[in-house]
Design an enzyme around this catalytic site. Structure first.
Site, PDB file in Angstrom:
ATOM      1  N   ASP A 242      48.302  44.746  42.315  1.00 13.75           N
ATOM      2  CA  ASP A 242      48.795  45.341  41.071  1.00 13.75           C
ATOM      3  C   ASP A 242      49.691  46.521  41.465  1.00 13.75           C
ATOM      4  O   ASP A 242      49.185  47.578  41.833  1.00 13.75           O
ATOM      5  CB  ASP A 242      47.617  45.805  40.210  1.00 13.75           C
ATOM      6  CG  ASP A 242      48.061  46.455  38.914  1.00 13.75           C
ATOM      7  OD1 ASP A 242      49.077  46.025  38.339  1.00 13.75           O
ATOM      8  OD2 ASP A 242      47.390  47.409  38.479  1.00 13.75           O
TER       9      ASP A 242
ATOM     10  N   GLU B  52      51.508  41.000  40.646  1.00 18.63           N
ATOM     11  CA  GLU B  52      51.823  41.055  39.222  1.00 18.63           C
ATOM     12  C   GLU B  52      53.268  41.497  39.031  1.00 18.63           C
ATOM     13  O   GLU B  52      53.727  42.441  39.673  1.00 18.63           O
ATOM     14  CB  GLU B  52      50.891  42.034  38.505  1.00 18.63           C
ATOM     15  CG  GLU B  52      51.156  42.114  37.015  1.00 18.63           C
ATOM     16  CD  GLU B  52      50.189  43.023  36.279  1.00 18.63           C
ATOM     17  OE1 GLU B  52      50.485  43.358  35.128  1.00 18.63           O
ATOM     18  OE2 GLU B  52      49.149  43.394  36.857  1.00 18.63           O
TER      19      GLU B  52
ATOM     20  N   ASP C  59      43.182  49.615  38.252  1.00 18.22           N
ATOM     21  CA  ASP C  59      44.150  49.007  39.171  1.00 18.22           C
ATOM     22  C   ASP C  59      43.485  47.944  40.040  1.00 18.22           C
ATOM     23  O   ASP C  59      44.045  46.868  40.254  1.00 18.22           O
ATOM     24  CB  ASP C  59      44.786  50.079  40.066  1.00 18.22           C
ATOM     25  CG  ASP C  59      45.527  51.134  39.272  1.00 18.22           C
ATOM     26  OD1 ASP C  59      46.318  50.754  38.385  1.00 18.22           O
ATOM     27  OD2 ASP C  59      45.311  52.330  39.520  1.00 18.22           O
TER      28      ASP C  59
END
Length: 176
Positions: free
Chosen positions: A12, A72, A144
């Site tokens: 992420d 992502e 996160d």
């Protein structure tokens, strides 16, 4: 179908905190390995921050030996300066596993939410709850890290679907 376990790192991207999560997938079975965040110092130069993120990710990859990576795609907000910095951090998230020889997949945030929660507009708390449900041994101490585990879960599930479709399509080609 091959049921060999595959170790996946989900990432992420973030400039302050870059979440990471490692899982193992064997068929439809998912196992938690580890998760956490790589941090950069807010007062440091951009180059130093990106370097810290890069070195941190390479360390995680070296320690946990994932075989594939998933990142992502970032949401671009209205502040162009912030978007540019986040894009640079995302570049680190893509390059670090690629330099380690891992294939890297990318997934949109709404696809990750849809895959893990069933709703493409799910809230962070819903994502964390489903990650804990799907990986009961996981201990994500930050949003996160939970998001990174969701990225890895998405890759594992979509990877399995693609493998199944590929085997079905190759069977139909052979029967013609």
């Amino acid at each position: 179908m091959n049921r060999a376990a595959i170790r996946i790192i989900g990432i992420d991207p973030g400039l302050r905190n870059m979440g990471w999560g490692v899982i193992e997938a064997s068929g439809s079975r998912l196992s938690f390995i580890a998760c956490g965040s790589v941090h950069s110092q807010a007062g440091s130069s951009l180059a130093e921050r990106l370097c810290a993120l890069h070195e941190g990710l390479l360390g995680v990859i070296a320690d946990l030996s994932p075989m594939e990576a998933a990142v992502e795609e970032t949401f671009v907000n209205c502040d162009p300066q912030s978007a540019l910095k986040l894009g640079q951090a995302r570049g680190v998230a893509l390059v670090a596993p690629a330099l380690a020889g891992l294939p890297v997949a990318e997934y949109a945030a709404n696809l990750i939410k849809k895959t893990v929660v069933g709703n493409g507009h799910a809230e962070k708390a819903q994502i964390a709850m489903m990650v804990k449900f799907l990986l009961p041994m996981s201990e994500a101490k930050s949003a996160d890290a939970a998001d990174a585990l969701a990225v890895a879960i998405t890759h594992a599930q979509l990877r399995a679907s693609r493998a199944l479709l590929k085997s079905v399509s190759s069977m139909s080609v052979q029967t013609r």
